[in-house]
Design a protein around this motif. Structure first.
Motif, PDB file in Angstrom:
ATOM      1  N   ASN A   1       0.820  -1.206   0.000  1.00 44.71           N
ATOM      2  CA  ASN A   1       0.000   0.000   0.000  1.00 44.71           C
ATOM      3  C   ASN A   1       0.858   1.263   0.000  1.00 44.71           C
ATOM      4  OD1 ASN A   1      -2.836  -1.130   0.558  1.00 44.71           O
ATOM      5  ND2 ASN A   1      -1.625  -2.062   2.192  1.00 44.71           N
ATOM      6  N   SER A   2       0.223   2.392  -0.255  1.00 49.55           N
ATOM      7  CA  SER A   2       0.777   3.698   0.061  1.00 49.55           C
ATOM      8  C   SER A   2       0.098   4.181   1.343  1.00 49.55           C
ATOM      9  CB  SER A   2       0.508   4.690  -1.067  1.00 49.55           C
ATOM     10  OG  SER A   2       1.167   4.299  -2.249  1.00 49.55           O
ATOM     11  N   ILE A   3       0.757   5.097   2.066  1.00 49.53           N
ATOM     12  CA  ILE A   3       0.215   5.491   3.359  1.00 49.53           C
ATOM     13  C   ILE A   3       0.385   6.984   3.605  1.00 49.53           C
ATOM     14  CG2 ILE A   3       2.354   4.994   4.645  1.00 49.53           C
ATOM     15  CD1 ILE A   3       0.412   3.847   6.886  1.00 49.53           C
ATOM     16  N   VAL A   4      -0.610   7.547   4.297  1.00 49.59           N
ATOM     17  CA  VAL A   4      -0.551   8.923   4.786  1.00 49.59           C
ATOM     18  C   VAL A   4      -0.624   8.855   6.309  1.00 49.59           C
ATOM     19  CG1 VAL A   4      -1.632  11.198   4.828  1.00 49.59           C
ATOM     20  CG2 VAL A   4      -1.677   9.823   2.729  1.00 49.59           C
ATOM     21  N   VAL A   5       0.396   9.361   6.973  1.00 48.45           N
ATOM     22  CA  VAL A   5       0.462   9.339   8.433  1.00 48.45           C
ATOM     23  C   VAL A   5       0.092  10.719   8.966  1.00 48.45           C
ATOM     24  CG1 VAL A   5       1.931   8.961  10.447  1.00 48.45           C
ATOM     25  CG2 VAL A   5       2.267   7.584   8.368  1.00 48.45           C
ATOM     26  N   LYS A   6      -0.890  10.773   9.868  1.00 49.63           N
ATOM     27  CA  LYS A   6      -1.234  12.017  10.554  1.00 49.63           C
ATOM     28  C   LYS A   6      -0.644  11.933  11.945  1.00 49.63           C
ATOM     29  CE  LYS A   6      -3.887  14.018  13.094  1.00 49.63           C
ATOM     30  NZ  LYS A   6      -3.623  14.854  14.336  1.00 49.63           N
ATOM     31  N   VAL A   7       0.388  12.773  12.189  1.00 54.53           N
ATOM     32  CA  VAL A   7       1.050  12.765  13.492  1.00 54.53           C
ATOM     33  C   VAL A   7       0.288  13.644  14.471  1.00 54.53           C
ATOM     34  CG1 VAL A   7       3.369  12.282  12.634  1.00 54.53           C
ATOM     35  CG2 VAL A   7       2.557  14.656  12.721  1.00 54.53           C
ATOM     36  N   ASP A   8       0.462  13.361  15.758  1.00 53.82           N
ATOM     37  CA  ASP A   8      -0.074  14.251  16.779  1.00 53.82           C
ATOM     38  C   ASP A   8       0.788  15.508  16.819  1.00 53.82           C
ATOM     39  OD1 ASP A   8      -0.140  15.298  19.747  1.00 53.82           O
ATOM     40  OD2 ASP A   8      -1.955  14.110  19.478  1.00 53.82           O
ATOM     41  N   GLU A   9       0.147  16.645  16.990  1.00 57.84           N
ATOM     42  CA  GLU A   9       0.877  17.909  16.929  1.00 57.84           C
ATOM     43  C   GLU A   9       1.882  18.074  18.058  1.00 57.84           C
ATOM     44  OE1 GLU A   9      -3.116  18.661  19.009  1.00 57.84           O
ATOM     45  OE2 GLU A   9      -2.385  17.553  17.261  1.00 57.84           O
ATOM     46  N   LYS A  10       1.756  17.279  19.135  1.00 63.38           N
ATOM     47  CA  LYS A  10       2.690  17.407  20.253  1.00 63.38           C
ATOM     48  C   LYS A  10       3.965  16.600  20.035  1.00 63.38           C
ATOM     49  CE  LYS A  10      -0.563  16.177  23.190  1.00 63.38           C
ATOM     50  NZ  LYS A  10      -1.739  16.328  22.307  1.00 63.38           N
ATOM     51  N   THR A  11       3.886  15.549  19.208  1.00 63.28           N
ATOM     52  CA  THR A  11       5.027  14.628  19.096  1.00 63.28           C
ATOM     53  C   THR A  11       5.260  14.180  17.650  1.00 63.28           C
ATOM     54  OG1 THR A  11       3.550  12.758  19.550  1.00 63.28           O
ATOM     55  CG2 THR A  11       4.701  13.737  21.442  1.00 63.28           C
ATOM     56  N   PRO A  12       5.600  15.095  16.746  1.00 65.50           N
ATOM     57  CA  PRO A  12       5.732  14.702  15.341  1.00 65.50           C
ATOM     58  C   PRO A  12       7.124  14.241  14.917  1.00 65.50           C
ATOM     59  CG  PRO A  12       5.916  17.069  15.520  1.00 65.50           C
ATOM     60  CD  PRO A  12       5.685  16.554  16.932  1.00 65.50           C
ATOM     61  N   LEU A  13       8.140  14.478  15.742  1.00 63.78           N
ATOM     62  CA  LEU A  13       9.508  14.439  15.230  1.00 63.78           C
ATOM     63  C   LEU A  13      10.020  13.050  14.874  1.00 63.78           C
ATOM     64  CD1 LEU A  13      11.304  17.141  17.412  1.00 63.78           C
ATOM     65  CD2 LEU A  13      10.008  17.386  15.290  1.00 63.78           C
ATOM     66  N   SER A  14       9.746  12.035  15.690  1.00 65.19           N
ATOM     67  CA  SER A  14      10.310  10.709  15.410  1.00 65.19           C
ATOM     68  C   SER A  14       9.712  10.113  14.134  1.00 65.19           C
ATOM     69  CB  SER A  14      10.104   9.766  16.596  1.00 65.19           C
ATOM     70  OG  SER A  14       8.730   9.635  16.919  1.00 65.19           O
ATOM     71  N   LEU A  15       8.419  10.300  13.918  1.00 65.10           N
ATOM     72  CA  LEU A  15       7.803   9.783  12.692  1.00 65.10           C
ATOM     73  C   LEU A  15       8.222  10.596  11.473  1.00 65.10           C
ATOM     74  CD1 LEU A  15       4.234   8.738  13.841  1.00 65.10           C
ATOM     75  CD2 LEU A  15       6.031   7.251  12.959  1.00 65.10           C
ATOM     76  N   LEU A  16       8.474  11.873  11.655  1.00 64.76           N
ATOM     77  CA  LEU A  16       8.988  12.678  10.553  1.00 64.76           C
ATOM     78  C   LEU A  16      10.376  12.188  10.151  1.00 64.76           C
ATOM     79  CD1 LEU A  16       8.682  15.094   8.665  1.00 64.76           C
ATOM     80  CD2 LEU A  16       9.551  16.553  10.505  1.00 64.76           C
ATOM     81  N   ARG A  17      11.197  11.870  11.138  1.00 65.28           N
ATOM     82  CA  ARG A  17      12.517  11.303  10.841  1.00 65.28           C
ATOM     83  C   ARG A  17      12.368   9.968  10.110  1.00 65.28           C
ATOM     84  NH1 ARG A  17      17.627  12.112  12.745  1.00 65.28           N
ATOM     85  NH2 ARG A  17      16.853  13.575  14.321  1.00 65.28           N
ATOM     86  N   LEU A  18      11.405   9.151  10.536  1.00 64.80           N
ATOM     87  CA  LEU A  18      11.193   7.855   9.889  1.00 64.80           C
ATOM     88  C   LEU A  18      10.763   8.023   8.434  1.00 64.80           C
ATOM     89  CD1 LEU A  18      11.011   4.751  10.082  1.00 64.80           C
ATOM     90  CD2 LEU A  18       8.643   5.035  10.845  1.00 64.80           C
ATOM     91  N   ALA A  19       9.885   8.979   8.167  1.00 66.22           N
ATOM     92  CA  ALA A  19       9.419   9.194   6.796  1.00 66.22           C
ATOM     93  C   ALA A  19      10.578   9.562   5.878  1.00 66.22           C
ATOM     94  CB  ALA A  19       8.348  10.288   6.781  1.00 66.22           C
ATOM     95  N   ARG A  20      11.428  10.460   6.325  1.00 64.11           N
ATOM     96  CA  ARG A  20      12.567  10.868   5.514  1.00 64.11           C
ATOM     97  C   ARG A  20      13.566   9.729   5.360  1.00 64.11           C
ATOM     98  NH1 ARG A  20      12.747  16.685   8.596  1.00 64.11           N
ATOM     99  NH2 ARG A  20      11.327  17.802   7.191  1.00 64.11           N
ATOM    100  N   LEU A  21      13.778   8.989   6.434  1.00 69.41           N
ATOM    101  CA  LEU A  21      14.686   7.850   6.397  1.00 69.41           C
ATOM    102  C   LEU A  21      14.193   6.805   5.394  1.00 69.41           C
ATOM    103  CD1 LEU A  21      16.178   6.174   9.571  1.00 69.41           C
ATOM    104  CD2 LEU A  21      15.182   4.788   7.775  1.00 69.41           C
ATOM    105  N   ALA A  22      12.887   6.541   5.407  1.00 68.12           N
ATOM    106  CA  ALA A  22      12.318   5.562   4.476  1.00 68.12           C
ATOM    107  C   ALA A  22      12.551   5.987   3.034  1.00 68.12           C
ATOM    108  CB  ALA A  22      10.826   5.395   4.747  1.00 68.12           C
ATOM    109  N   HIS A  23      12.404   7.270   2.773  1.00 66.41           N
ATOM    110  CA  HIS A  23      12.642   7.800   1.431  1.00 66.41           C
ATOM    111  C   HIS A  23      14.106   7.593   1.035  1.00 66.41           C
ATOM    112  CE1 HIS A  23      11.936  10.288  -2.063  1.00 66.41           C
ATOM    113  NE2 HIS A  23      12.890  11.134  -1.702  1.00 66.41           N
ATOM    114  N   GLU A  24      15.016   7.842   1.978  1.00 65.52           N
ATOM    115  CA  GLU A  24      16.441   7.639   1.709  1.00 65.52           C
ATOM    116  C   GLU A  24      16.767   6.174   1.408  1.00 65.52           C
ATOM    117  OE1 GLU A  24      18.568   9.099   5.062  1.00 65.52           O
ATOM    118  OE2 GLU A  24      17.786  11.138   4.897  1.00 65.52           O
TER     119      GLU A  24
END
Length: 506
Positions: free
Chosen positions: A177-200
């Motif tokens: 599948n493709s996926i869209v992740v909606k992060v909680d506004e208080k804790t977005p950083l670790s999943l944002l790092r994961l998204a960029r890492l996955a792209h790399e």
């Protein structure tokens, strides 16, 4: 607008950073210090992310990739998480206040292994299987295919964003599948790092997108979006009900992991030293901000006073302090709003007649006066009809309920609208298992707590959720089953078409 001098983070859509005109301010729970800002997404950003995910899925750039290649890329991601452990830990603790020990052991420590489990599933999952059939009414071949749904949405909470995000991202990607992740506004950083890492690591643009935004706007849009075929949500039961309603408009698949008010039954023969430490671990890890925490401790009357005395003594040693200090046992709660909510519950418990055996108030920690702290708290003289025994508090607050018979304890344990986890403490394993078999919960822990294995299903009974995450069936939630029937009968007179066509063919 981003705040001058404070690092600003953007969303990640279609392989690129995407900013917004508005921002979320993220404050360290231990100090109330502004640490970073995050772009505040809108419904338009959600639509952009879904469009990107849909385009990527329909192109087949990930969905049609051989499963061995998907698995290889996912293994690289899982290994990179382990290599960048310290960076992920920093991302977590400055946002959610977890101690470095807890983040190392749970918040981030579980992430690599769980992602690697789904990498293996990408290769090992039975995407196709032949089904033996009888020759009547006609000879045939039958095959069941599991195909990716398309665009999946993951709505992730603030308490364990990385791990709970992986529970949705992992099976979605493994299935194609493709996926869209909606992060909680208080804790977005670790999943944002994961998204960029996955792209790399080779996940193509559009396959893994990350947006932020208010849940009532961006989360609601994803849940109702006609191009989203699956929603995975972890959060409160109240919001879960809304997600289910919104998803019903397009009859999309939904997995919900919701609230809990987990009971643990302490049998009379339990080892009290192990039980005292174990019950505190089950209740107060991460300041009690875990949906599956054991917050209702049901104790037999014959050992009640002794166990409470031991738990109070042990809980009194819990050290509150700097989350980055390895000597700290418990950090702050995530926000001022959460602290005030917990204090309000404790005040209501006192008014209802519960006895404060320990704590019972907001705390002040030297050097961290601006943070949001709660004392480790134990209430006794609690009955199961009290609000503090029925509603999820999400704080380091244990309620102790006395019982006389095991039958009574089981009835109290099951007298709840929740059913996520439950447990038993006993030295008689057969008796503990017998009790566990009667408890209405998706996971039963005996003589331990917080033991989550990616190879085993996790989810709840009753209003604690719908569906299961983790385990061998996790990819079932992110695929559609297709039955393919191939008739092997070559002679017209052997068919059963005469049920309709009674006149023989000329």
């Amino acid at each position: 607008m981003a705040t001058v001098g404070v690092k600003h983070h953007q969303m990640f859509i279609d392989g690129q950073d995407v900013d917004s005109d508005q921002v979320f301010e993220i404050r360290h729970p231990a100090t109330n210090e502004l640490v970073v800002t995050m772009a505040k997404g809108t419904v338009e950003h959600a639509d952009q992310a879904v469009e990107s995910a849909k385009k990527a899925f329909e192109s087949g750039v990930w969905a049609n990739k051989p499963k061995e290649e998907r698995a290889a890329i996912m293994r690289e991601i899982g290994n990179r998480i382990a290599l960048e452990l310290e960076e992920f830990i920093e991302d977590e603790i400055i946002c959610n206040g977890a101690t470095v020990r807890q983040a190392t052991g749970f918040h981030v420590g579980l992430a690599s292994g769980h992602f690697l489990y789904f990498a293996d599933q990408a290769e090992q999952y039975e995407f196709e299987r032949d089904v033996p059939t009888v020759a009547y009414p006609t000879m045939s071949m039958n095959r069941v295919r599991r195909e990716p749904i398309g665009v999946c949405a993951a709505i992730v909470p603030w308490n364990f964003p990385l791990v709970l995000g992986i529970w949705k991202i992992g099976p979605a990607l493994a299935a194609g599948n493709s996926i869209v992740v909606k992060v909680d506004e208080k804790t977005p950083l670790s999943l944002l790092r994961l998204a960029r890492l996955a792209h790399e690591c080779g996940v193509p643009p559009g396959v893994f997108n990350l947006v932020s935004g208010e849940g009532k706007e961006v989360g609601a849009r994803l849940a109702s979006h006609p191009d989203v075929g699956k929603v995975g949500f972890t959060g409160s039961t109240a919001v879960g009900r809304e997600i289910m309603k919104l998803a019903s408009g397009t009859v999309k698949k939904v997995t919900l992991e919701l609230g809990g008010k987990a009971p643990t039954i302490v049998l009379p023969d339990a080892d009290l030293d192990i039980t005292a430490d174990g019950a505190l671990f089950g209740c107060m890890l991460y300041s009690g901000q875990i949906c599956e925490s054991s917050t209702r401790i049901l104790v037999h009357e014959s050992i009640h006073d002794e166990l409470v005395e031991r738990m109070v003594k042990r809980a009194s040693t819990i050290k509150l302090g700097d989350p980055a200090d390895y000597d700290t046992d418990m950090g702050p709660v995530v926000s001022e709003r959460q602290r005030d909510r917990i204090v309000d519950y404790m005040e209501k418990a006192k008014a209802d007649g519960a006895t404060v055996a320990l704590g019972g108030n907001a705390a002040t920690v030297e050097g961290f006066e601006g943070g949001w702290w709660i004392e480790p708290t134990i209430f006794t003289d609690v009955t199961n009809d009290m609000q503090i025994a029925r509603e999820e508090i999400f704080g380091p607050v244990m309620v102790v309920i006395k019982y006389s018979t095991v039958k009574e304890a089981i009835a109290i344990a099951n007298d709840s609208s929740y059913g996520l986890t439950a447990g038993v403490w006993s030295t008689d394993y057969e008796a503990a298992v017998e009790v566990g078999n009667q408890l209405q919960a998706g996971t039963i822990w005996i003589n331990n707590w917080h033991q989550v294995d990616p190879a085993l299903p996790f989810g709840g009974y009753k209003q604690s959720g719908a569906g299961r995450e983790l385990g061998e069936g996790a990819l079932d939630e992110y695929t559609e089953a297709k039955h393919m029937h191939v008739d092997l009968t070559t002679s017209l007179d052997r068919h059963i078409f005469d049920i309709l066509l009674s006149t023989p063919a000329e």
